[in-house]
Design a protein around this motif. Structure first.
Motif, PDB file in Angstrom:
ATOM      1  N   MET A  44       0.827  -1.185   0.000  1.00  0.00           N
ATOM      2  CA  MET A  44       0.000   0.000   0.000  1.00  0.00           C
ATOM      3  C   MET A  44       0.871   1.249   0.000  1.00  0.00           C
ATOM      4  O   MET A  44       2.014   1.216   0.388  1.00  0.00           O
TER       5      MET A  44
ATOM      6  N   LYS B  43      -1.047   6.321   3.676  1.00  0.00           N
ATOM      7  CA  LYS B  43      -0.953   6.066   5.118  1.00  0.00           C
ATOM      8  C   LYS B  43      -0.658   7.355   5.876  1.00  0.00           C
ATOM      9  O   LYS B  43      -1.276   7.649   6.900  1.00  0.00           O
TER      10      LYS B  43
ATOM     11  N   GLY C 122      -7.091   1.002  -3.788  1.00  0.00           N
ATOM     12  CA  GLY C 122      -6.907   0.043  -2.706  1.00  0.00           C
ATOM     13  C   GLY C 122      -6.345   0.710  -1.462  1.00  0.00           C
ATOM     14  O   GLY C 122      -6.760   0.421  -0.342  1.00  0.00           O
ATOM     15  N   SER C 123      -5.409   1.614  -1.661  1.00  0.00           N
ATOM     16  CA  SER C 123      -4.838   2.365  -0.547  1.00  0.00           C
ATOM     17  C   SER C 123      -5.906   3.240   0.109  1.00  0.00           C
ATOM     18  O   SER C 123      -5.967   3.342   1.332  1.00  0.00           O
TER      19      SER C 123
ATOM     20  N   GLN D  27      -9.056   2.598   0.275  1.00  0.00           N
ATOM     21  CA  GLN D  27      -9.928   1.711   1.057  1.00  0.00           C
ATOM     22  C   GLN D  27      -9.263   1.316   2.375  1.00  0.00           C
ATOM     23  O   GLN D  27      -9.893   1.355   3.429  1.00  0.00           O
ATOM     24  N   VAL D  28      -7.994   0.938   2.304  1.00  0.00           N
ATOM     25  CA  VAL D  28      -7.285   0.488   3.504  1.00  0.00           C
ATOM     26  C   VAL D  28      -7.197   1.603   4.542  1.00  0.00           C
ATOM     27  O   VAL D  28      -7.410   1.381   5.738  1.00  0.00           O
ATOM     28  N   TYR D  29      -6.909   2.835   4.093  1.00  0.00           N
ATOM     29  CA  TYR D  29      -6.698   3.947   5.019  1.00  0.00           C
ATOM     30  C   TYR D  29      -7.925   4.849   5.166  1.00  0.00           C
ATOM     31  O   TYR D  29      -7.852   5.912   5.758  1.00  0.00           O
ATOM     32  N   HIS D  30      -9.062   4.401   4.631  1.00  0.00           N
ATOM     33  CA  HIS D  30     -10.339   5.122   4.772  1.00  0.00           C
ATOM     34  C   HIS D  30     -10.241   6.562   4.261  1.00  0.00           C
ATOM     35  O   HIS D  30     -10.628   7.511   4.936  1.00  0.00           O
TER      36      HIS D  30
END
Length: 72
Positions: A1, A6, A23-24, A26-29
């Motif tokens: 990611m 981040k 995708g990043s 989604q992972v970090y909202h």
């Protein structure tokens, strides 16, 4: 990611943004502000770090531009 995604997530400051994958986001909202921002399939992305502290790095991979000016 993406490290930039981040970092933006950790800062919790809406004045910051990152260029990263969905995708990043989604992972970090994170909210996706724009999609398909590339100009062509062979583009290269370059980033500038702009700061008012007196730091200069030039190691062939990273450059920091320091701007100084009159405080008046």
């Amino acid at each position: 990611m993406s490290k930039s995604g981040k970092k933006v997530s950790e800062l919790e400051d809406k004045s910051f943004a990152a260029i990263a994958s969905e995708g990043s986001a989604q992972v970090y909202h994170l909210n996706v502000l724009a999609r398909d921002i590339q100009m062509n399939d062979s583009n290269v992305t370059r980033f500038w770090v702009v700061t008012n502290t007196d730091r200069q790095i030039n190691n062939g991979d990273h450059y920091i531009l320091t701007l100084t000016g009159d405080d008046n």
